[in-house]
Write an enzyme that holds these catalytic residues in place. Structure first.
Site, PDB file in Angstrom:
ATOM      1  N   CYS A  34      17.184  35.382  33.766  1.00  0.00           N
ATOM      2  CA  CYS A  34      16.132  34.449  33.362  1.00  0.00           C
ATOM      3  C   CYS A  34      16.690  33.415  32.406  1.00  0.00           C
ATOM      4  O   CYS A  34      17.767  33.577  31.827  1.00  0.00           O
ATOM      5  CB  CYS A  34      14.998  35.188  32.638  1.00  0.00           C
ATOM      6  SG  CYS A  34      14.244  36.533  33.563  1.00  0.00           S
ATOM      7  N   CYS A  38      11.637  32.332  29.402  1.00  0.00           N
ATOM      8  CA  CYS A  38      10.862  32.961  30.475  1.00  0.00           C
ATOM      9  C   CYS A  38       9.530  33.484  29.925  1.00  0.00           C
ATOM     10  O   CYS A  38       9.494  34.145  28.879  1.00  0.00           O
ATOM     11  CB  CYS A  38      11.647  34.118  31.083  1.00  0.00           C
ATOM     12  SG  CYS A  38      10.817  34.891  32.496  1.00  0.00           S
ATOM     13  N   ARG A  63      19.842  38.431  40.386  1.00  0.00           N
ATOM     14  CA  ARG A  63      19.147  37.403  41.158  1.00  0.00           C
ATOM     15  C   ARG A  63      18.223  36.613  40.239  1.00  0.00           C
ATOM     16  O   ARG A  63      17.792  37.097  39.186  1.00  0.00           O
ATOM     17  CB  ARG A  63      18.355  38.009  42.316  1.00  0.00           C
ATOM     18  CG  ARG A  63      17.231  38.934  41.910  1.00  0.00           C
ATOM     19  CD  ARG A  63      16.547  39.524  43.149  1.00  0.00           C
ATOM     20  NE  ARG A  63      15.371  40.299  42.816  1.00  0.00           N
ATOM     21  CZ  ARG A  63      15.371  41.573  42.481  1.00  0.00           C
ATOM     22  NH1 ARG A  63      16.522  42.223  42.408  1.00  0.00           N
ATOM     23  NH2 ARG A  63      14.240  42.199  42.207  1.00  0.00           N
ATOM     24  N   CYS A  68      10.457  32.043  35.955  1.00  0.00           N
ATOM     25  CA  CYS A  68      10.995  30.952  35.118  1.00  0.00           C
ATOM     26  C   CYS A  68      11.989  30.068  35.852  1.00  0.00           C
ATOM     27  O   CYS A  68      12.376  29.016  35.340  1.00  0.00           O
ATOM     28  CB  CYS A  68      11.633  31.521  33.852  1.00  0.00           C
ATOM     29  SG  CYS A  68      13.171  32.453  34.131  1.00  0.00           S
ATOM     30  N   ASP A 438      28.176  -4.829  16.654  1.00  0.00           N
ATOM     31  CA  ASP A 438      27.020  -5.268  17.432  1.00  0.00           C
ATOM     32  C   ASP A 438      26.006  -5.951  16.520  1.00  0.00           C
ATOM     33  O   ASP A 438      25.665  -5.441  15.439  1.00  0.00           O
ATOM     34  CB  ASP A 438      26.387  -4.051  18.116  1.00  0.00           C
ATOM     35  CG  ASP A 438      25.178  -4.423  18.941  1.00  0.00           C
ATOM     36  OD1 ASP A 438      25.369  -4.807  20.105  1.00  0.00           O
ATOM     37  OD2 ASP A 438      24.054  -4.350  18.412  1.00  0.00           O
TER      38      ASP A 438
END
Length: 488
Positions: A34, A38, A63, A68, A438
């Protein structure tokens, strides 16, 4: 960070979204990984283990969580704030180099052996280049499954898989669902437009979009970029074809519509859009550092989370920086528009007014220098730059070593510190690039009571390191910055 177990556990238990992408939580009892934020009940600390990348989780047999969706979390900010080998390799992998050129091509781009690259990536990320590219292919496949009606066979090859079997096996391994099951989980209200992909680009909060989109809109080259109906739109030159991106800021994501001539370019297009909008930045780390200066602190508190507007094409930005030397923004856009009309490749845009890709370095190197409506000295600067970009003696890309590239640019005629630092900040992605000469920066510094001379301002800005490019955004915002390009 994944090695600091106590800190990781605290982040997971508090569901702290700031750490999404920094590390991944793998749950030993469920074999699921996760993101830290989550929404499910956090597992017991003894059941957590932590990995630095989704690819490392997948290699270890975990896996992706279906709640989430850790594969869609923002990327680690590490890869865009560093210029070492691992960071440069990660930027190239995100840009699809491994899928197009293999690990030998990645190694050749970086100037190291494949063994050195694999060893360093494995040591820091727990996965080698092939595993990292596989994780990216899985994410691309999921996007195509959920956002298009394409047949699975077409999705497999568009996502970069060599066979349908590998595609099916990878999707099952990573998501614990078959491709068909993933598609069936898509909300029934999803509207699919043929040829167009609609997706959400996540970011770490906070994000103040006004300077980001305002700068891109103010400097937009007609035909290549436009602001239309609340969205910044532009054409993209991609490895397999071309595309059009439409990007709209939302409260918790950037809405992205992509039209691609070849779907194999999807991961590259996403990576370049994220990079242009600086979406993988860590705004908390940046703003905390800048708040230590009592002059900058009120600016940060007023509009936290400013990003550095970058580019989708490093060579294009370098050319535009030269076109804009010593002229106003309007003049710079006019010069660029003429080049686009004369030398850009036409594209079709049914949804707006985009007409061309920005010209390639090769096409610009072949033009007649006398046709350029600019002073002789700047003409020489321009022709030298495009010639070196075209023949490969100068390469600007996500893998560029910032110090080496700065030295190469400074050696070119007409390239001074302002032009080089502008390219370092906007094109190369150096978060510490600074523009003390600049006009907008100096004017803002004077109004705020900061030193306004370049040397004194540079000395004061040492306390802002390594985030001086972000300090420039806060300074420009106080000045209603006209985005004028100044001396080389």
């Amino acid at each position: 960070m994944h090695t600091d177990t106590e800190r990781c556990v605290r982040a997971v238990q508090s569901k702290d979204a700031r750490f999404d992408g920094w590390f991944f939580t793998a749950v030993l009892t469920t074999r699921i990984y996760c993101r830290p934020s989550c929404p499910v009940v956090p597992p017991k600390p003894e059941n957590m283990t932590f990995y630095p990348s989704a690819a490392a989780c997948q290699q270890a047999g975990f896996r992706a969580c279906k709640r989430c969706r850790p594969d869609t979390s923002p990327g680690s900010p590490e890869w865009n704030q560093r210029a070492d080998l691992v960071a440069r390799a990660m930027r190239l992998i995100a840009d699809g180099t491994v899928d197009r050129e293999g690990v030998p091509g990645l190694a050749a781009r970086l100037g190291y052996s494949t063994r050195q690259i694999e060893r360093q990536l494995l040591a820091e990320l727990g996965a080698g280049p092939l595993a990292l590219a596989r994780a990216q292919r899985a994410q691309t496949a999921r996007l195509l499954i959920e956002t298009t009606a394409l047949p699975m066979a077409e999705i497999a090859f568009a996502a970069g898989f060599s066979s349908i079997r590998t595609f099916n096996d990878t999707v099952r391994d990573v998501f614990a669902l078959s491709p068909t099951e993933l598609r069936n989980r898509r909300p029934k209200t999803t509207v699919l437009t043929p040829g167009t992909l609609t997706l959400r680009l996540p970011f770490r909060a906070p994000l103040t979009p006004d300077n980001l989109f305002g700068h891109l809109a103010a400097t937009a080259v007609p035909g290549v970029e436009e602001w239309r109906a609340g969205a910044y739109r532009r054409t993209l030159r991609l490895p397999y074809g071309h595309g059009i991106a439409s990007l709209t800021p939302k409260s918790d994501h950037i809405a992205c519509r992509l039209t691609l001539s070849d779907l194999r370019d999807l991961p590259v297009a996403i990576s370049r859009c994220r990079r242009m909008l600086d979406l993988d930045a860590d705004p908390v780390a940046v703003d905390d550092q800048l708040r230590t200066d009592p002059v900058l602190a009120p600016l940060v508190d007023k509009a936290p989370g400013r990003r550095v507007p970058r580019t989708v094409d490093e060579a294009e930005f370098a050319v535009r920086a030269v076109l804009g030397q010593q002229v106003s923004t309007a003049a710079a856009r006019t010069h660029a528009a003429r080049l686009v009309t004369a030398h850009g490749e036409p594209v079709d845009d049914p949804e707006g007014g985009l007409t061309h890709l920005f010209p390639s370095a090769e096409s610009l190197a072949a033009l007649d220098p006398e046709s350029l409506a600019m002073p002789q000295s700047r003409r020489r600067t321009f022709t030298t730059l495009v010639a070196q970009l075209a023949d490969g003696s100068l390469h600007l890309g996500v893998e560029s070593d910032w110090a080496e590239t700065r030295a190469q640019l400074l050696a070119l005629p007409g390239f001074g510190p302002w032009t080089v630092d502008a390219i370092a900040m906007r094109a190369l992605g150096d978060p510490d690039a600074f523009l003390p000469t600049d006009l907008g920066v100096r004017r803002a510094a004077q109004e705020l009571g900061l030193p306004s001379t370049p040397a004194a301002l540079t000395a004061r800005a040492a306390a802002w390191r390594p985030w001086r490019a972000y300090a420039v955004q806060y300074l420009w915002a106080t000045d209603s910055h006209p985005v004028n390009f100044l001396p080389a």
